[in-house]
Design an enzyme around this catalytic site. Structure first.
Site, PDB file in Angstrom:
ATOM      1  N   GLY A 247      31.459   6.931  53.518  1.00  0.00           N
ATOM      2  CA  GLY A 247      31.756   5.569  53.042  1.00  0.00           C
ATOM      3  C   GLY A 247      30.548   4.924  52.401  1.00  0.00           C
ATOM      4  O   GLY A 247      30.369   3.710  52.458  1.00  0.00           O
TER       5      GLY A 247
ATOM      6  N   SER B 136      29.567   4.634  49.254  1.00  0.00           N
ATOM      7  CA  SER B 136      29.568   4.184  47.852  1.00  0.00           C
ATOM      8  C   SER B 136      29.400   2.679  47.727  1.00  0.00           C
ATOM      9  O   SER B 136      29.034   2.169  46.687  1.00  0.00           O
ATOM     10  CB  SER B 136      30.851   4.639  47.155  1.00  0.00           C
ATOM     11  OG  SER B 136      31.970   4.086  47.799  1.00  0.00           O
TER      12      SER B 136
ATOM     13  N   ASP C 105      36.902  13.272  50.406  1.00  0.00           N
ATOM     14  CA  ASP C 105      37.954  12.492  51.042  1.00  0.00           C
ATOM     15  C   ASP C 105      37.903  12.856  52.526  1.00  0.00           C
ATOM     16  O   ASP C 105      38.244  13.978  52.904  1.00  0.00           O
ATOM     17  CB  ASP C 105      39.312  12.852  50.430  1.00  0.00           C
ATOM     18  CG  ASP C 105      40.462  12.106  51.112  1.00  0.00           C
ATOM     19  OD1 ASP C 105      40.234  11.500  52.186  1.00  0.00           O
ATOM     20  OD2 ASP C 105      41.578  12.143  50.577  1.00  0.00           O
ATOM     21  N   VAL C 106      37.467  11.912  53.364  1.00  0.00           N
ATOM     22  CA  VAL C 106      37.226  12.228  54.776  1.00  0.00           C
ATOM     23  C   VAL C 106      38.506  12.429  55.588  1.00  0.00           C
ATOM     24  O   VAL C 106      38.449  12.739  56.775  1.00  0.00           O
ATOM     25  CB  VAL C 106      36.347  11.154  55.475  1.00  0.00           C
ATOM     26  CG1 VAL C 106      34.909  11.237  54.975  1.00  0.00           C
ATOM     27  CG2 VAL C 106      36.923   9.766  55.299  1.00  0.00           C
TER      28      VAL C 106
ATOM     29  N   TYR D 175      45.527  -0.994  62.232  1.00  0.00           N
ATOM     30  CA  TYR D 175      44.064  -0.965  62.152  1.00  0.00           C
ATOM     31  C   TYR D 175      43.437  -1.165  63.534  1.00  0.00           C
ATOM     32  O   TYR D 175      42.506  -0.450  63.927  1.00  0.00           O
ATOM     33  CB  TYR D 175      43.620  -2.065  61.193  1.00  0.00           C
ATOM     34  CG  TYR D 175      42.144  -2.133  60.923  1.00  0.00           C
ATOM     35  CD1 TYR D 175      41.486  -1.105  60.251  1.00  0.00           C
ATOM     36  CD2 TYR D 175      41.398  -3.254  61.325  1.00  0.00           C
ATOM     37  CE1 TYR D 175      40.114  -1.185  59.984  1.00  0.00           C
ATOM     38  CE2 TYR D 175      40.044  -3.335  61.063  1.00  0.00           C
ATOM     39  CZ  TYR D 175      39.410  -2.309  60.397  1.00  0.00           C
ATOM     40  OH  TYR D 175      38.064  -2.395  60.141  1.00  0.00           O
TER      41      TYR D 175
ATOM     42  N   ALA E  45      44.748  -0.565  66.521  1.00  0.00           N
ATOM     43  CA  ALA E  45      44.957   0.604  67.384  1.00  0.00           C
ATOM     44  C   ALA E  45      44.044   1.750  66.951  1.00  0.00           C
ATOM     45  O   ALA E  45      43.482   2.465  67.799  1.00  0.00           O
ATOM     46  CB  ALA E  45      46.418   1.035  67.331  1.00  0.00           C
ATOM     47  N   ALA E  46      43.878   1.929  65.648  1.00  0.00           N
ATOM     48  CA  ALA E  46      43.007   3.009  65.158  1.00  0.00           C
ATOM     49  C   ALA E  46      41.563   2.763  65.610  1.00  0.00           C
ATOM     50  O   ALA E  46      40.863   3.686  66.050  1.00  0.00           O
ATOM     51  CB  ALA E  46      43.085   3.110  63.642  1.00  0.00           C
ATOM     52  N   LYS E  47      41.095   1.511  65.524  1.00  0.00           N
ATOM     53  CA  LYS E  47      39.709   1.202  65.909  1.00  0.00           C
ATOM     54  C   LYS E  47      39.524   1.282  67.428  1.00  0.00           C
ATOM     55  O   LYS E  47      38.478   1.735  67.903  1.00  0.00           O
ATOM     56  CB  LYS E  47      39.303  -0.173  65.374  1.00  0.00           C
ATOM     57  CG  LYS E  47      39.133  -0.212  63.850  1.00  0.00           C
ATOM     58  CD  LYS E  47      38.119   0.820  63.352  1.00  0.00           C
ATOM     59  CE  LYS E  47      37.701   0.576  61.909  1.00  0.00           C
ATOM     60  NZ  LYS E  47      36.777   1.636  61.400  1.00  0.00           N
TER      61      LYS E  47
END
Lengths: 254, 254
Positions: free
Chosen positions: A17, A19, A67-68, A162, A164-166
């Site tokens: 990330g 850039s 692309d991660v 977002y 829940a992902a974090k």
């Protein structure tokens, strides 16, 4: 007694990330602190500016457009890092975010939106940690810094995906710190609060941004520099005994 | 690019519990890093020995024998610091612990044991924070670091009372951060795991320590010096946007 410092001299660091925003700042700061840096992000053209900025100051850097969320590309990123520098000491997983899809009420959440946010914010961390971990467990050393968000602990309406992902990143980190401690690999989280990056200011009006900033105990929004201090601490030997922690950088308690 | 400043050089630092263990290591470490230190504890002889060592290494140290549960003594200590150094930049609040009360099972604990633990591990923290913050609020800057403990989050059989008090210290730290953030006074905590101070080594014995170390993800118990990096980070400007956090320094989740 040796006084700890934040030097990264001789260390090899991958920053995803990188850039723009926080990732770009960390890449530049790590190079300044003496690290050789591998820049990873999707858009090759945006990485080139950072490469020339770091190179012009005498830093060592390569860019690997990645692309991660794609395991093949992540493996290639690790191969390129090893080809150029021979080892990996630090992995900083900044890639993530929700952009214009940040606030979606659950009843309107299409499956593809859910998948794309969870993939970008959680699966990417799994893929990058696994690929780099293969190298670090061999080396018997390494420091991994994952990026979470206040939204991972505090419920924000419209951020089931977002948030829940974090929250997943937070717990993933604690499990992995426990799993890989025996290899002398440390895994920690930085959880930024309101940071004045271009993209944060893009999707929040300036009035609202100011209102948010005023409600923060320290009375201001953070700058990318504020994140750099915490990242240098976690990447360096100054935090050699710190693993599995979540450091909120938000001007107040999370 | 200017990197975040991790230095504590010239920062006037009060260290409570400076005669032994973690407090002693932090005081020496900060002095080595160029901070003038104010050594606070009850036993004069131990403080003077530490001050001599610091001065011999070219550092600055002021000895102020103080019982940290006595408000008038704390106020005098603060006054002496101002007379000697003109301001207070950092408070490292290390005084606390359980001493011999540690081995008393909760069911046998006397009220006087309870009261002593409460005074040494909670009341003292509040009184020190308050006495020093009066100066810091006036100055409009300062960083307070309270030393909590892993027992504030992990349930340990013999630490029902101390663990509860340490959990309370964590919460007090967060609330004080909210209270004093507007004055640019930061309040954070470090939560060390079992730390091999002289006293702890004697109490636990090598066999237990070896066994215990295997249960820590990084496979070693902390030396007092392991907490120096985290303390310098939270005291320095590298953490300028961090307040109200509890930073574990314990070798991984337990």
């Amino acid at each position: 007694m040796d006084v700890p410092d934040l030097s990264l001299k001789g260390k090899i660091a991958i920053v995803t990330g990188s850039s723009k925003g926080i990732g770009k700042k960390l890449a530049e700061g790590f190079a300044e602190a003496g690290a050789s840096v591998v820049l990873a992000a999707r858009t090759a053209s945006k990485l080139e500016t950072t490469v020339s900025e770091i190179t012009s100051r005498g830093g060592k850097v390569i860019a690997v457009p990645t692309d991660v969320t794609d395991s093949t590309q992540v493996s290639r990123m690790v191969e390129k890092a090893l080809e150029s520098f021979g080892r990996i000491d630090v992995l900083v997983n900044v890639a993530g975010g929700a952009g214009r899809d940040a606030f979606i009420p659950l009843l309107e959440m299409e499956e593809d939106k859910w998948d794309s946010i969870v993939d970008l914010n959680l699966k990417s961390v799994y893929l990058c940690c696994r690929a780099v971990g293969r190298v670090m467990t061999e080396q018997k050393s390494g420091s991994i810094i994952n990026f979470s968000s206040g939204a991972g602990t505090r419920p924000v309406v419209g951020e089931t995906h977002y948030g829940a992902a974090k929250a997943g990143v937070n717990h993933f980190t604690r499990v992995l710190a426990t799993e890989w401690g025996r290899y002398n690999i440390r895994v920690n989280v930085i959880s930024p609060g309101l940071i004045a990056t271009e993209s944060a200011q893009e999707w929040v009006s300036s009035d609202l941004f100011e209102k948010f900033a005023k409600a923060i105990p320290l009375g201001r929004a953070g700058q990318p520099e504020d994140i750099l201090g915490a990242a240098l601490f976690l990447a360096s030997e100054a935090s050699a005994f710190v693993s599995g922690v979540i450091i909120p950088v938000g001007g107040g308690p999370e | 690019m200017n990197l975040p400043n991790f230095s504590v050089e010239g920062k006037v630092t009060i260290v409570t519990g400076a005669s032994r263990g973690i407090g002693n290591a932090l005081a020496k470490g900060f002095a080595e890093a160029g901070a003038p230190v104010v050594l606070v504890a009850r036993t004069v002889s131990e403080l003077e020995a530490t001050a001599e060592e610091i001065t011999a290494n070219g550092g600055k140290a002021l000895v102020v024998p103080t019982d940290v549960i006595q408000r008038d003594q704390l106020n005098k200590m603060v006054q002496k610091t101002i007379i000697e150094f003109g301001r207070i930049d950092v408070l490292l609040n290390v005084a606390g612990g359980a001493g011999d009360i540690y081995v008393i099972p909760p069911i046998q604990m006397l009220e006087e044991n309870y009261d002593e633990l409460h005074e040494r591990n909670y009341k003292s923290v509040f009184l020190c924070n308050q006495a020093v913050a009066k100066v810091m609020i006036e100055q409009q800057h300062g960083s307070i670091v309270n030393i909590s403990s892993l027992s504030g989050t992990k349930a340990v059989a013999l630490e029902a009372v101390v663990g509860g008090l340490k959990a309370a210290v964590n919460q007090m730290t967060k609330a004080l951060a909210v209270s004093w953030g507007p004055y640019n006074v930061r309040v954070n905590a470090i939560a060390p795991g079992i730390t091999l101070t002289e006293r702890v080594k004697k109490k636990l014995g090598p066999e237990f320590i070896e066994q215990f170390s295997e249960s820590i993800p990084l496979r070693k118990a902390a030396e007092p010096e392991d907490h120096l990096g985290p303390a310098m980070f939270l005291a320095s400007d590298a953490s300028a946007y961090i307040t109200g956090i509890v930073l574990p320094s314990d070798g991984g989740p337990q």
